[in-house]
Design a protein around this motif. Structure first.
Motif: not given
Length: 110
Positions: A10, A13-14, A47, A49, A52-54
């Protein structure tokens, strides 16, 4: 708390989407065991993921997950993507500190 191998994937992506993020590999503590995890962060936000996406407030995330500076490694985006390309895996890269996915013993006292 369970080990979430996908946390290491993940952070790709961040790191791709957040230009000012640092990639972090570290031990989280749930009160009974240590769990290896990965997330991205800025000075103010985390971050993660897998949760949360927030963005989450960094200080709260650290407090809630038992994160300590001596039990983590930070990588700049360039360092992280270079290691990813060189090793062909998502991490963790410090095999001495991150010797297992979970530990009943403090990782610094193994």
């Amino acid at each position: 708390m369970e080990y979430k191998e996908q946390s290491f994937e993940a952070v790709i992506e961040v790191g791709s989407e957040c230009e000012d993020c640092t990639i972090v590999h570290g031990w989280l503590y749930d009160g009974s065991k240590w769990v290896l995890h990965a997330w991205g962060e800025t000075e103010e936000a985390v971050y993660d993921l897998t949760e949360s996406r927030d963005p989450q407030h960094r200080d709260e995330y650290y407090k809630n997950h038992g994160v300590t500076e001596e039990r983590l490694r930070r990588y700049s985006r360039v360092e992280f993507f270079t290691l990813l390309g060189d090793t062909k895996h998502f991490g963790p890269y410090d095999k001495e500190l991150f010797f297992a996915t979970t530990s009943d013993v403090d990782p610094l006292k193994k």
